[in-house]
Design a protein around this motif. Structure first.
Motif, mmCIF file in Angstrom:
data_model
loop_
_atom_site.group_PDB
_atom_site.id
_atom_site.type_symbol
_atom_site.label_atom_id
_atom_site.label_comp_id
_atom_site.label_asym_id
_atom_site.label_seq_id
_atom_site.Cartn_x
_atom_site.Cartn_y
_atom_site.Cartn_z
ATOM 1 N N GLY A 156 47.281 77.864 27.061
ATOM 2 C CA GLY A 156 46.759 76.509 26.978
ATOM 3 C C GLY A 156 47.791 75.445 26.641
ATOM 4 O O GLY A 156 47.491 74.248 26.716
ATOM 5 N N SER A 157 48.990 75.858 26.270
ATOM 6 C CA SER A 157 50.046 74.882 25.982
ATOM 7 C C SER A 157 50.465 74.176 27.264
ATOM 8 O O SER A 157 50.335 74.716 28.363
ATOM 9 C CB SER A 157 51.265 75.582 25.374
ATOM 10 N N HIS A 158 51.003 72.965 27.116
ATOM 11 C CA HIS A 158 51.462 72.250 28.298
ATOM 12 C C HIS A 158 52.554 71.256 27.929
ATOM 13 O O HIS A 158 52.725 70.892 26.752
ATOM 14 C CB HIS A 158 50.308 71.522 28.994
ATOM 15 N N ALA A 159 53.299 70.828 28.934
ATOM 16 C CA ALA A 159 54.323 69.794 28.775
ATOM 17 C C ALA A 159 54.323 68.949 30.043
ATOM 18 O O ALA A 159 54.047 69.452 31.133
ATOM 19 C CB ALA A 159 55.694 70.417 28.542
ATOM 20 N N VAL A 160 54.646 67.662 29.896
ATOM 21 C CA VAL A 160 54.599 66.725 31.016
ATOM 22 C C VAL A 160 55.898 65.920 31.065
ATOM 23 O O VAL A 160 56.407 65.481 30.026
ATOM 24 C CB VAL A 160 53.398 65.764 30.878
ATOM 25 N N TYR A 161 56.417 65.723 32.279
ATOM 26 C CA TYR A 161 57.648 64.972 32.497
ATOM 27 C C TYR A 161 57.440 64.020 33.679
ATOM 28 O O TYR A 161 56.921 64.418 34.713
ATOM 29 C CB TYR A 161 58.812 65.923 32.788
ATOM 30 N N GLU A 162 57.876 62.764 33.531
ATOM 31 C CA GLU A 162 57.646 61.751 34.554
ATOM 32 C C GLU A 162 58.961 61.199 35.091
ATOM 33 O O GLU A 162 59.906 60.980 34.343
ATOM 34 C CB GLU A 162 56.808 60.604 33.981
ATOM 35 N N GLY A 163 59.005 60.971 36.423
ATOM 36 C CA GLY A 163 60.191 60.408 37.051
ATOM 37 C C GLY A 163 59.830 59.421 38.144
ATOM 38 O O GLY A 163 58.702 59.432 38.653
ATOM 39 N N ARG A 164 60.799 58.583 38.513
ATOM 40 C CA ARG A 164 60.595 57.594 39.566
ATOM 41 C C ARG A 164 61.845 57.439 40.427
ATOM 42 O O ARG A 164 62.962 57.691 39.963
ATOM 43 C CB ARG A 164 60.248 56.217 38.973
ATOM 44 N N ALA A 165 61.624 57.015 41.671
ATOM 45 C CA ALA A 165 62.704 56.597 42.564
ATOM 46 C C ALA A 165 62.265 55.280 43.189
ATOM 47 O O ALA A 165 61.217 55.218 43.833
ATOM 48 C CB ALA A 165 62.962 57.643 43.640
ATOM 49 N N HIS A 166 63.065 54.234 42.985
ATOM 50 C CA HIS A 166 62.708 52.910 43.484
ATOM 51 C C HIS A 166 63.372 52.650 44.830
ATOM 52 O O HIS A 166 64.462 53.148 45.117
ATOM 53 C CB HIS A 166 63.119 51.845 42.476
ATOM 54 N N GLY A 167 62.699 51.859 45.662
ATOM 55 C CA GLY A 167 63.250 51.548 46.966
ATOM 56 C C GLY A 167 62.427 50.520 47.696
ATOM 57 O O GLY A 167 61.645 49.775 47.091
ATOM 58 N N THR A 168 62.604 50.487 49.007
ATOM 59 C CA THR A 168 61.860 49.574 49.877
ATOM 60 C C THR A 168 61.336 50.348 51.082
ATOM 61 O O THR A 168 61.837 51.420 51.421
ATOM 62 C CB THR A 168 62.735 48.410 50.366
ATOM 63 N N LEU A 169 60.339 49.761 51.719
ATOM 64 C CA LEU A 169 59.751 50.379 52.896
ATOM 65 C C LEU A 169 60.386 49.824 54.165
ATOM 66 O O LEU A 169 60.685 48.634 54.256
ATOM 67 C CB LEU A 169 58.245 50.120 52.946
ATOM 68 N N THR A 170 60.583 50.708 55.150
ATOM 69 C CA THR A 170 61.090 50.297 56.444
ATOM 70 C C THR A 170 60.116 50.740 57.523
ATOM 71 O O THR A 170 59.248 51.585 57.282
ATOM 72 C CB THR A 170 62.489 50.895 56.708
ATOM 73 N N TRP A 171 60.248 50.171 58.691
ATOM 74 C CA TRP A 171 59.416 50.552 59.836
ATOM 75 C C TRP A 171 60.190 50.267 61.115
ATOM 76 O O TRP A 171 60.864 49.263 61.189
ATOM 77 C CB TRP A 171 58.086 49.773 59.834
ATOM 78 N N PRO A 172 60.192 51.143 62.104
ATOM 79 C CA PRO A 172 59.436 52.396 62.184
ATOM 80 C C PRO A 172 60.094 53.515 61.373
ATOM 81 O O PRO A 172 61.219 53.352 60.891
ATOM 82 C CB PRO A 172 59.486 52.706 63.687
ATOM 83 N N PRO A 173 59.400 54.654 61.229
ATOM 84 C CA PRO A 173 59.956 55.788 60.482
ATOM 85 C C PRO A 173 61.275 56.261 61.094
ATOM 86 O O PRO A 173 61.461 56.217 62.307
ATOM 87 C CB PRO A 173 58.871 56.864 60.623
ATOM 88 N N ARG A 174 62.172 56.719 60.205
ATOM 89 C CA ARG A 174 63.471 57.209 60.656
ATOM 90 C C ARG A 174 63.808 58.513 59.942
ATOM 91 O O ARG A 174 63.606 58.631 58.739
ATOM 92 C CB ARG A 174 64.589 56.199 60.352
ATOM 93 N N GLY A 175 64.322 59.490 60.697
ATOM 94 C CA GLY A 175 64.806 60.730 60.105
ATOM 95 C C GLY A 175 63.830 61.877 60.217
ATOM 96 O O GLY A 175 62.621 61.671 60.366
ATOM 97 N N THR A 176 64.360 63.083 60.147
ATOM 98 C CA THR A 176 63.547 64.297 60.309
ATOM 99 C C THR A 176 63.744 65.296 59.186
ATOM 100 O O THR A 176 63.208 66.404 59.248
ATOM 101 C CB THR A 176 63.909 64.988 61.638
ATOM 102 N N LEU A 177 64.495 64.944 58.145
ATOM 103 C CA LEU A 177 64.853 65.930 57.118
ATOM 104 C C LEU A 177 63.882 65.975 55.949
ATOM 105 O O LEU A 177 63.905 66.910 55.169
ATOM 106 C CB LEU A 177 66.266 65.639 56.589
ATOM 107 N N GLY A 178 63.040 64.983 55.800
ATOM 108 C CA GLY A 178 62.146 64.955 54.659
ATOM 109 C C GLY A 178 60.736 65.360 55.019
ATOM 110 O O GLY A 178 60.489 66.008 56.035
ATOM 111 N N PHE A 179 59.803 64.986 54.189
ATOM 112 C CA PHE A 179 58.391 65.251 54.457
ATOM 113 C C PHE A 179 57.578 64.112 53.850
ATOM 114 O O PHE A 179 58.102 63.260 53.135
ATOM 115 C CB PHE A 179 57.945 66.609 53.887
ATOM 116 N N GLY A 180 56.300 64.085 54.166
ATOM 117 C CA GLY A 180 55.457 63.025 53.625
ATOM 118 C C GLY A 180 55.912 61.653 54.108
ATOM 119 O O GLY A 180 56.156 61.434 55.293
ATOM 120 N N TYR A 181 56.052 60.728 53.168
ATOM 121 C CA TYR A 181 56.417 59.347 53.481
ATOM 122 C C TYR A 181 57.935 59.131 53.502
ATOM 123 O O TYR A 181 58.398 57.995 53.603
ATOM 124 C CB TYR A 181 55.799 58.400 52.459
ATOM 125 N N ASP A 182 58.714 60.193 53.400
ATOM 126 C CA ASP A 182 60.166 60.060 53.347
ATOM 127 C C ASP A 182 60.758 59.225 54.486
ATOM 128 O O ASP A 182 61.722 58.479 54.259
ATOM 129 C CB ASP A 182 60.829 61.446 53.346
#
Length: 222
Positions: A156-182
């Motif tokens: 039942g023990s737990h630990a939580v860690y939070e992180g962020r990466a800031h950026g901007t959105l571009t269009w149209p999508p570019r690249g094939t190496l990531g997943f999701g909204y990458d």
């Protein structure tokens, strides 16, 4: 609170791309990662309204079902001009379907949905400007990826860690190496999308890497 050591850890995901990233980040610490999907564990309903709540739901469910420590990631794209949406509903914007013969989510559609909603905001700015005779407001395309990592132990023990990466959105999508909204996310300080970065480059600056740095400092420091 227990601490992770060498041994098996359930990664509470059925997402192959996410599993691969987490395996790479944990590889230096002698952790044997096995996915919830490989163990045949069901996906719990993510009924939380925050990344922390949903990460804990997944980690606790996997730890209880497997009796092995479990790590869950809940992450998403938060767009400033959309009031932080899609946020915790990031995956829901990519409706499930069948692609290339197998089940999956339509991430291209999800990226298009974000862009469409931004176009709607820009159109509203233009309408207001036309009525007032002023120049339209510039559309804010800033955003961030948020990541919460939750570890749950069978006791039942737990630990939580939070992180962020800031950026901007571009269009149209570019690249094939990531997943999701990458393919539409350009991290601050770069001109390439996450999907155009070598995986090692992305791992070094991603929201998940930020959260993992905090996890490692807490779990593996002397």
């Amino acid at each position: 609170m227990p601490r992770l050591g060498t041994g098996k850890l359930v990664i509470a995901t059925h997402n192959a791309g996410k599993l691969k990233e987490i395996q790479a980040l944990l590889a230096p610490y002698g952790i044997e990662c096995v996915s919830a999907g490989a163990l045949g564990l069901p996906e719990p309903a993510e009924t939380g309204t925050t990344f922390v709540e949903n990460a804990l739901i997944k980690a606790r469910a996997a730890a209880e079902a497997s009796q092995i420590p479990a790590l869950a990631d809940d992450s998403g794209l938060c767009v400033d001009a959309l009031g932080g949406a899609p946020g915790v509903y990031t995956a829901d914007w990519a409706e499930a379907g069948r692609f290339e013969g197998g089940p999956g989510r339509d991430w291209y559609m999800a990226m298009g949905k974000v862009e469409g909603k931004l176009a709607g905001v820009a159109a509203e700015f233009a309408r207001v400007a036309a009525e007032s005779g002023e120049s339209p407001r510039e559309l804010d395309r800033s955003c961030h990826f948020a990541c919460v990592l939750a570890i749950a132990w069978p006791d039942g023990s737990h630990a939580v860690y939070e992180g962020r990466a800031h950026g901007t959105l571009t269009w149209p999508p570019r690249g094939t190496l990531g997943f999701g909204y990458d393919p539409v996310f350009v991290p601050l300080g770069d001109t390439r999308t996450f999907a155009e970065l070598d995986p090692a480059e992305k791992h070094a600056i991603s929201h998940r890497a930020d959260a993992f740095a905090k996890l490692v400092a807490d779990q593996f420091s002397a």
